[in-house]
Design a protein around this motif. Sequence first.
Motif, short mmCIF file in Angstrom:
data_model
loop_
_atom_site.label_atom_id
_atom_site.label_comp_id
_atom_site.label_asym_id
_atom_site.label_seq_id
_atom_site.Cartn_x
_atom_site.Cartn_y
_atom_site.Cartn_z
N UNK A 155 31.64 -53.95 -0.68
CA UNK A 155 31.92 -54.74 -1.75
C UNK A 155 31.07 -54.31 -3.02
N UNK A 156 31.43 -54.26 -4.21
CA UNK A 156 30.69 -54.02 -5.32
C UNK A 156 29.90 -55.53 -5.53
N UNK A 157 28.65 -55.51 -5.66
CA UNK A 157 27.82 -56.59 -6.13
C UNK A 157 27.38 -56.47 -7.52
N UNK A 158 27.66 -57.42 -8.31
CA UNK A 158 27.31 -57.17 -9.90
C UNK A 158 26.41 -58.44 -10.34
N UNK A 182 25.01 -61.96 -8.24
CA UNK A 182 23.85 -61.83 -7.36
C UNK A 182 23.33 -63.25 -6.76
N UNK A 183 23.03 -64.26 -7.68
CA UNK A 183 22.39 -65.37 -7.05
C UNK A 183 23.49 -65.85 -5.74
N UNK A 184 24.89 -65.86 -6.35
CA UNK A 184 25.96 -66.51 -5.51
C UNK A 184 25.68 -65.98 -3.89
N UNK A 188 18.73 -61.80 -11.19
CA UNK A 188 17.60 -62.54 -11.68
C UNK A 188 16.42 -62.10 -11.06
N UNK A 189 15.26 -62.03 -11.57
CA UNK A 189 14.07 -61.54 -10.69
C UNK A 189 13.70 -62.44 -9.60
N UNK A 244 18.39 -54.60 1.44
CA UNK A 244 18.03 -56.11 1.48
C UNK A 244 18.99 -56.85 2.45
N UNK A 245 18.42 -57.52 2.94
CA UNK A 245 19.24 -58.36 4.28
C UNK A 245 19.22 -59.78 3.75
N UNK A 246 20.47 -60.38 3.91
CA UNK A 246 20.68 -61.62 3.16
C UNK A 246 21.18 -62.63 4.46
#
Length: 664
Positions: A507-510, A514-516, A569-570, A584-586
């Motif tokens: 999936x494309x992450x935009x 990001x935060x969601x 967001x940083x 990165x792992x979520x």
Amino acid sequence: MAWRVPHVLFLGIALCAGKEDVAVPHFKWGQTKEKVFVTVAVRNLNQSSINVHFTADHLVFECSDSNGKVYALDLELDQDIAPSLCRWEQLSRKERWGESVLMTLTKIFPAAWPALVQDPKIYRQVMDRDWSRDDDKLETAEDSFFDEHAEYLPQLTTETDLERSMWLPGVEAVAVLARHHACVQCGVADSTFAAAAKKLAASRAKEASFLVFAMDLRSHSARPLVRRLGLRCPESPRDCRYLAFSRHGGLMPALLRGRHEEAALLRSLELLARPQFFEVTPEEVWEKRARNRSLVVLQSTATAQEKQAAHLQRTKLDVGIAAPSAAFGFQGRALAFRAGEDEARHFEGSPEEFPLWLLNTSVPCLADVRDFADDEPYEDLGLPIAKLFLQGGELDGVARGVVHQLCGRFFGRAAFTVRNASLGSSDWRQHGVPGHFPAFAVAMSTAYNTSRFAFLGIPKNQTEDFWTGPARQLLTEFVEAVLRGELSPSRMSEAPDQDEPQPGSVQKLVGRRCRQVVEESSTEALIEGFDEWRRDHADRSRRLDLLAPLLLPHNITVYRLDFGQNECPPDVLRSISAGYSGYFFVHANAKRSGRKLRRMGKLDPDFEQVLHFIQKHSHANLRASELLASLESAMASEQASLPTWVVFVSILVGAVPVLLWIRG
């Protein structure tokens, strides 16, 4: 300063009378590029008696010893210091002459001082050099600039010289290059000014309407004027300024931007050569108006303060003088015909508000901005900047008309500009604009790292009905919300996919999601961050495509995040270095469970390392070795199914970036 005189008189009278109840203490000094260190030593020092004062050009020290003997020192410094940044402290280590007090002075200009005081001979019996605090690599530099350009760029040394020049008959302005050799950021701008002065000297008549001078900020005679003007070294070349004085402005200069191009500076100087104020009648107003410059009309009874405020904007505004009349319809002290507006604006505020009103009228309503030079007036304005992005479409005209109405409504609260989105994508992408036009956004300033807000209420397939209907109200509410601080800043972001992703696909992450994903994902997730300039882009992208369905049975979603097009967001997910891949792992429902995002420490890892990274952090019962074998098998099967020439071309295409990378 009034308090300094008694110290000087007291010390001077005592020494001249030969009294021994006031003595000059021994002291030593050293320096670095930005600091001066003065250490005073007094035997049997009474600590509670220490009194130290700093002014721009003096250091005053007083104390007494345990027997009540008074010591005093008043040093007239060779160069100026910043009193608010100076400090003193008593040292625990004794010096040869007794207990010591260290005073640390902050220089105004970061350069070596040839001496501590203006007349070192007075103190030669009590003053030493502190080599322990001295920067032995620091050397006093000579500046040949003024001698090299003396023929066409005479020096200005005192306030009296400046005022005399301003009041010469026929002189409209005096342009001054204030130079200190330590301000290396302005070296190019200084040379440009000298080149322009040389060209002017060769081309113009003897009786000039404006004069050019240079001022050496190291000169003792110039120090009072330098101090009064508050001159400092700029932080960057963009902050370099020339000074423009006139009889109406007094010692408050208009600031001209430092230039690297001689032609641009000459255009600014030509504006100074024109009469600052001209008489105007109601019939002449439309003739006097320039297309991209505002015209301000002052009453013939304008005060000195009003004329001084107009002087500060003289390169941005045309200023007329008119007698009050019904034809002009003055409703206050002044009126302005702002570029881009048909109706006159009347100033009805207080005298303190007049300079800001002039500054706001100096920029056109909804001007077209094409490059950095067009952006310069908005830096000085200090207001949020609304931007309408156009791309030459059929709706450009109606969108411009709607935003033009907002420009008038938000006068003095925000500036409005038009940007050509076809000239480059970096500007609108940084604002988080999705990429269909017309588009609208607001930046809080012209700074690169400013907060930006994209208006996302414009339909993707927008029509004229939107712009003639709800657009004005929606944009008004959006700008109001930005100004009230009610919105979170936007991030550079592509438009999210509208279609539902297929299970097992990447999936494309935009940026705006990001935060969601990081905080609220219902599944565990692997995010690959990259930009298209990574050297193994094609191969790594294909491997991720094949890995995604292998992770699906373990309830792990795979995302691809292009940092060249998106910014998270940083505090959520930080970007990586350009040209690399990072992983990165979520954790599922990370925010609710209090689990943090995990990031691989190594960039460009192979996929065996990526799989071990997943195995380490995932709650799923998976084996990295088995997944790696399946991934390699899938890659081999895909290669075997391709024609030989496709494989050969793929190898060549993949090899080119590698070869370029090695050569670089």
